[in-house]
Design a protein around this motif. Structure first.
Motif, short mmCIF file in Angstrom:
data_model
loop_
_atom_site.label_atom_id
_atom_site.label_comp_id
_atom_site.label_asym_id
_atom_site.label_seq_id
_atom_site.Cartn_x
_atom_site.Cartn_y
_atom_site.Cartn_z
N LEU A 1 -13.51 5.24 22.99
CA LEU A 1 -12.41 4.56 22.76
C LEU A 1 -12.14 4.44 21.54
O LEU A 1 -12.64 4.17 20.67
N ILE A 2 -10.64 4.56 20.99
CA ILE A 2 -10.39 4.70 19.73
C ILE A 2 -9.85 3.11 19.30
O ILE A 2 -8.57 3.07 20.03
N ALA A 3 -10.28 2.37 18.81
CA ALA A 3 -9.69 0.95 18.74
C ALA A 3 -10.02 0.61 17.29
O ALA A 3 -10.95 -0.16 16.84
N PRO A 4 -8.89 0.95 16.27
CA PRO A 4 -8.88 0.34 14.97
C PRO A 4 -8.83 -1.01 14.64
O PRO A 4 -8.33 -2.00 15.53
N ARG A 5 -9.42 -1.46 13.80
CA ARG A 5 -9.54 -2.85 13.38
C ARG A 5 -9.20 -3.21 11.91
O ARG A 5 -9.50 -2.42 11.16
N LEU A 6 -8.32 -4.17 11.75
CA LEU A 6 -7.75 -4.42 10.57
C LEU A 6 -8.80 -5.73 9.73
O LEU A 6 -9.13 -6.65 10.27
N HIS A 7 -9.27 -5.07 8.56
CA HIS A 7 -10.51 -6.04 7.94
C HIS A 7 -9.60 -6.71 6.91
O HIS A 7 -10.55 -7.74 6.49
N GLY A 8 -8.52 -6.23 6.40
CA GLY A 8 -7.90 -7.13 5.32
C GLY A 8 -7.00 -6.19 4.37
O GLY A 8 -6.65 -5.17 4.97
N TYR A 9 -6.59 -6.71 3.20
CA TYR A 9 -5.84 -5.90 2.39
C TYR A 9 -6.23 -5.96 1.05
O TYR A 9 -7.18 -6.87 0.59
N LEU A 10 -5.98 -4.77 0.52
CA LEU A 10 -6.52 -4.77 -1.14
C LEU A 10 -5.38 -4.07 -1.90
O LEU A 10 -4.39 -3.40 -1.34
N GLN A 11 -5.37 -4.21 -3.32
CA GLN A 11 -4.10 -3.60 -4.05
C GLN A 11 -4.51 -1.86 -4.12
O GLN A 11 -5.57 -1.64 -4.49
N LEU A 12 -3.46 -1.16 -4.00
CA LEU A 12 -3.60 0.15 -4.14
C LEU A 12 -2.65 0.67 -5.01
O LEU A 12 -1.51 0.58 -5.04
N PRO A 13 -3.17 1.52 -5.96
CA PRO A 13 -2.11 2.21 -7.01
C PRO A 13 -1.24 3.08 -6.25
O PRO A 13 -1.54 3.93 -5.39
N LEU A 14 0.09 2.99 -6.80
CA LEU A 14 1.23 3.91 -6.10
C LEU A 14 1.20 5.09 -6.91
O LEU A 14 1.66 5.49 -7.97
N SER A 15 0.11 5.99 -6.21
CA SER A 15 0.12 7.46 -6.87
C SER A 15 -0.13 8.24 -5.89
O SER A 15 -1.28 8.63 -5.39
N PRO A 16 0.71 9.00 -4.90
CA PRO A 16 0.57 9.86 -3.98
C PRO A 16 -0.29 11.03 -4.23
O PRO A 16 -0.98 11.49 -3.33
N LYS A 17 -0.34 11.57 -5.46
CA LYS A 17 -1.12 12.70 -5.77
C LYS A 17 -2.51 12.39 -5.66
O LYS A 17 -3.39 13.16 -5.63
N LEU A 18 -2.80 11.07 -6.03
CA LEU A 18 -4.35 10.69 -6.19
C LEU A 18 -4.81 9.93 -5.20
O LEU A 18 -6.04 9.74 -5.19
#
Length: 225
Positions: free
Chosen positions: A37-54
């Motif tokens: 069974l594929i059951a994703p779980r949300l653990h929280g949030y973090l800040q992510l740099p906005l850089s689609p190439k990296l």
């Protein structure tokens, strides 16, 4: 990958704090996964740099393409399979359609090894098993993969059983990507990505790869590592 992490740190050092946004920290429930069974779980949030190439995008949680689309892709690829060749079929609903069409009892989340005539050699095989099979059979090797929805990773996430050694043996001509058109259109950064663990080998696949998107339909799609 490590090179991208280093480039992000260099940008931070040279230009100061990067523009960031909140990003979800998601992971699959391992107990559910063992039960298929594929059951994703949300653990929280973090800040992510906005850089689609990296940075890699989030996985798409919807199933791309209709059942008819996936079956058309599977039928197109199956008609071109060679009986005396070894095929390593990666995880995903699109590749699962190919196994279903061939009548092979494969696995949705692992890597299966079979001959072009549909003979299953190994189900949910490990890296060592796959490398041993490739060495034992000494026939043309083909990797049949579908990118992760959203992220666009063809290799390096969810199919680490396929080693750089196997990728090198298959080569560009032996790497087959199957994906419905809407999955390609929704890719983060608009490109396919390969992260085998061998940076020099990955770079050899930069450029364009043919992607089977329908019955006897292919689209050339950019690859960037």
């Amino acid at each position: 990958h490590p090179t991208a992490a280093g480039q992000l740190l260099r940008q931070l050092q040279q230009h100061g704090p990067a523009v960031c946004s909140d990003a979800e920290v998601m992971d699959l429930d391992e107990d559910e996964l063992r039960c298929g069974l594929i059951a994703p779980r949300l653990h929280g949030y973090l800040q992510l740099p906005l850089s689609p190439k990296l940075t890699q995008g989030g996985k798409a949680r919807h199933v791309s393409g209709s059942g008819a689309q996936r079956m058309a892709i599977a039928r197109s690829f199956a008609e071109a399979m060679e009986a005396r060749s070894l095929y390593l079929v990666g995880p995903g609903s699109t590749t699962q359609a190919l196994l279903d069409l061939l009548g092979v009892d494969g696995t949705l989340l692992g890597v299966d090894a079979l001959l072009g005539d549909g003979t299953l050699l190994a189900r949910d095989a490990s890296r060592r098993e796959l490398e041993d099979l490739a060495e034992r059979w000494q026939v043309p090797l083909h990797l049949v993969l579908s990118p992760i929805g959203g992220q666009g990773l063809v290799l390096g996430r969810g199919n680490q059983q396929i080693s750089p050694r196997l990728l090198r043996a298959a080569g560009r001509r032996g790497l087959h990507v199957l994906a419905p058109p809407d999955k390609l259109i929704s890719l983060y950064g608009g490109v396919l990505r390969i992260d085998s663990g061998d940076a020099e080998l990955d770079a050899e696949f930069n450029g364009y790869l043919p992607v089977t998107t329908g019955y006897r339909e292919q689209t050339m799609w950019p690859v960037s590592v």
